[in-house]
Write a protein that holds these residues in place. Structure first.
Motif, short mmCIF file in Angstrom:
data_model
loop_
_atom_site.label_atom_id
_atom_site.label_comp_id
_atom_site.label_asym_id
_atom_site.label_seq_id
_atom_site.Cartn_x
_atom_site.Cartn_y
_atom_site.Cartn_z
N LYS A 121 -5.14 26.79 -16.30
CA LYS A 121 -5.86 26.68 -15.02
C LYS A 121 -4.86 26.65 -13.86
O LYS A 121 -5.08 27.25 -12.80
CB LYS A 121 -6.73 25.41 -15.03
CG LYS A 121 -7.64 25.29 -13.82
CD LYS A 121 -8.39 23.96 -13.77
CE LYS A 121 -9.03 23.78 -12.40
NZ LYS A 121 -9.24 22.37 -12.05
N ALA A 122 -3.74 25.93 -14.05
CA ALA A 122 -2.70 25.88 -13.02
C ALA A 122 -2.11 27.27 -12.78
O ALA A 122 -1.92 27.70 -11.64
CB ALA A 122 -1.60 24.90 -13.43
N LEU A 123 -1.84 27.98 -13.87
CA LEU A 123 -1.30 29.34 -13.73
C LEU A 123 -2.30 30.25 -13.03
O LEU A 123 -1.91 31.11 -12.24
CB LEU A 123 -0.93 29.91 -15.11
CG LEU A 123 0.44 29.48 -15.65
CD1 LEU A 123 0.58 29.89 -17.10
CD2 LEU A 123 1.57 30.07 -14.81
N ASP A 124 -3.57 30.05 -13.30
CA ASP A 124 -4.59 30.88 -12.64
C ASP A 124 -4.53 30.70 -11.12
O ASP A 124 -4.64 31.67 -10.36
CB ASP A 124 -5.98 30.54 -13.16
CG ASP A 124 -7.00 31.56 -12.68
OD1 ASP A 124 -7.04 32.67 -13.22
OD2 ASP A 124 -7.74 31.26 -11.71
N ALA A 125 -4.34 29.46 -10.68
CA ALA A 125 -4.21 29.19 -9.24
C ALA A 125 -2.99 29.92 -8.67
O ALA A 125 -3.05 30.54 -7.59
CB ALA A 125 -4.09 27.69 -8.99
N ILE A 126 -1.89 29.88 -9.41
CA ILE A 126 -0.63 30.52 -8.97
C ILE A 126 -0.79 32.04 -8.92
O ILE A 126 -0.39 32.68 -7.95
CB ILE A 126 0.51 30.12 -9.94
CG1 ILE A 126 0.81 28.63 -9.82
CG2 ILE A 126 1.76 30.95 -9.68
CD1 ILE A 126 1.59 28.04 -10.99
N PHE A 127 -1.41 32.62 -9.95
CA PHE A 127 -1.58 34.08 -10.00
C PHE A 127 -2.59 34.54 -8.95
O PHE A 127 -2.42 35.58 -8.33
CB PHE A 127 -2.04 34.52 -11.40
CG PHE A 127 -1.04 34.23 -12.50
CD1 PHE A 127 0.28 33.92 -12.22
CD2 PHE A 127 -1.43 34.27 -13.84
CE1 PHE A 127 1.19 33.66 -13.24
CE2 PHE A 127 -0.53 34.01 -14.86
CZ PHE A 127 0.78 33.70 -14.57
N SER A 128 -3.66 33.77 -8.79
CA SER A 128 -4.69 34.11 -7.80
C SER A 128 -4.08 34.13 -6.39
O SER A 128 -4.30 35.05 -5.61
CB SER A 128 -5.83 33.09 -7.91
OG SER A 128 -6.47 32.91 -6.70
N PHE A 129 -3.29 33.11 -6.08
CA PHE A 129 -2.65 33.06 -4.76
C PHE A 129 -1.72 34.26 -4.54
O PHE A 129 -1.75 34.90 -3.50
CB PHE A 129 -1.88 31.75 -4.56
CG PHE A 129 -1.06 31.73 -3.30
CD1 PHE A 129 -1.68 31.77 -2.05
CD2 PHE A 129 0.33 31.72 -3.34
CE1 PHE A 129 -0.93 31.79 -0.88
CE2 PHE A 129 1.09 31.74 -2.18
CZ PHE A 129 0.45 31.77 -0.95
N HIS A 130 -0.94 34.58 -5.55
CA HIS A 130 0.03 35.68 -5.37
C HIS A 130 -0.62 37.06 -5.37
O HIS A 130 -0.07 38.01 -4.81
CB HIS A 130 1.18 35.55 -6.38
CG HIS A 130 2.12 34.46 -5.99
ND1 HIS A 130 2.02 33.18 -6.50
CD2 HIS A 130 3.15 34.44 -5.09
CE1 HIS A 130 2.96 32.43 -5.93
NE2 HIS A 130 3.65 33.16 -5.07
N THR A 131 -1.79 37.16 -5.97
CA THR A 131 -2.56 38.40 -5.83
C THR A 131 -3.02 38.55 -4.38
O THR A 131 -3.00 39.64 -3.80
CB THR A 131 -3.77 38.40 -6.79
OG1 THR A 131 -3.29 38.19 -8.13
CG2 THR A 131 -4.53 39.71 -6.74
N TYR A 132 -3.40 37.41 -3.78
CA TYR A 132 -3.78 37.42 -2.37
C TYR A 132 -2.57 37.75 -1.48
O TYR A 132 -2.69 38.54 -0.53
CB TYR A 132 -4.37 36.06 -1.98
CG TYR A 132 -4.79 35.97 -0.53
CD1 TYR A 132 -5.88 36.70 -0.06
CD2 TYR A 132 -4.07 35.20 0.38
CE1 TYR A 132 -6.26 36.65 1.28
CE2 TYR A 132 -4.44 35.14 1.71
CZ TYR A 132 -5.53 35.87 2.16
OH TYR A 132 -5.90 35.83 3.48
#
Length: 294
Positions: free
Chosen positions: A154-165
């Motif tokens: 879940k933490a990685l998802d936040a990190i990947f989601s932000f960097h996709t943005y």
């Protein structure tokens, strides 16, 4: 020289919190934000940061213009870097990024004021330096690695989601590493901090070997003067972070990996030494990751 610096330190006190600088400085301007409850004075970037509280509301104040303990540069350069960071935080405002509330000049420096986030830094070198990061049960990184895989995913998802943005806004992450990750162990929430060096994309490595970043997550091009710094670079950075949080960090063998083989294959492709073998965008990497998860 270093030992001389360390012995010539000035100890200052703000609201019962002690911290050290190489030279004394007036911080009266901080009072408008309340009482200081903690100080981060061991950054080599030239910034010093304060946790401040007023009327039960907390703020994180990042300041350039002083000479912190480990800073060997010129405060003027640190001030310029911090000013340039303002439009970066404004352009990349996101639910997984700490929120910039205000920024202003002081008598001799510059300050950024953020909403306080109760997370702990996964690379808190000021408290758990060296091997203690990995072995001390109180270290945030150690505790994070003991969490069940679902929470780490879940933490990685936040990190990947932000960097996709970040990518969609035509920026590239620079100096992103585990020291930029805050994790709240109570709410299991993750936020990114310290994106001061993120740049418009594409960019190039204008420092050579000493390009910003940690050896734990830097791509090969982040060591080469004139090399491209772009989405493909960030794919490597994010893959390396995945190995830090789910695997053996720089030991990228499957035996050290805590998640499934499908996710391992996505991560290992992301950290290919040859740029042309990686995913071509952060979005492509994140989509591949999500398709395995789903």
């Amino acid at each position: 020289m270093e030992n001389l610096q360390k012995t010539n330190l000035i100890t200052m006190t703000l609201d019962k919190v002690d911290f050290q600088l190489q030279e004394e400085q007036n911080f009266d301007w901080l009072k408008q934000y309340g009482a200081v409850f903690c100080v981060f004075d061991q950054q080599d970037s030239g910034n010093i940061s304060f946790g401040v509280e007023k009327d039960e509301r907390k703020f994180f104040v990042k300041y350039a213009g002083s000479k912190p303990i480990d800073f060997t540069g010129n405060p003027e350069d640190a001030i310029e870097r911090l000013k340039k960071a303002v439009p970066v935080y404004q352009s990349l405002e996101h639910q997984h990024l700490i929120k910039l509330l205000d920024h202003f000049s002081t008598e001799i420096g510059y300050a950024l004021v953020f909403e306080w986030f109760e997370g702990e830094c996964l690379h808190s070198h000021w408290s758990f330096g060296g091997i203690a990061k990995y072995t001390n049960p109180n270290s945030p990184f150690y505790r994070f690695k003991k969490l069940e895989v679902e929470k780490r995913l879940k933490a990685l998802d936040a990190i990947f989601s932000f960097h996709t943005y970040v990518e969609s806004q035509r920026y590239v992450a620079v100096d992103f590493y585990d020291g930029s990750i805050l994790y709240d162990f109570k709410s299991n929430e993750t936020k990114i901090c310290d994106i001061d060096f993120y740049r418009h994309s594409p960019s190039i490595n204008d420092f050579g070997e000493d390009f910003w970043g940690s050896n734990r997550s830097k791509s090969p091009e982040e060591y080469g003067l004139g090399a491209p710094i772009d989405s493909i670079t960030n794919v490597f950075n994010l893959g390396a972070i995945a190995f830090g949080l789910l695997g053996g960090e720089r030991d990228r063998s499957f035996s050290k990996w805590d998640a499934n083989q499908g996710l391992y294959e996505v991560a290992i492709k992301a950290v290919e030494e040859d740029r042309n073998k990686r995913y071509s965008t952060v979005k492509e990497f994140y989509d591949a990751w999500k398709s395995v998860l789903n």
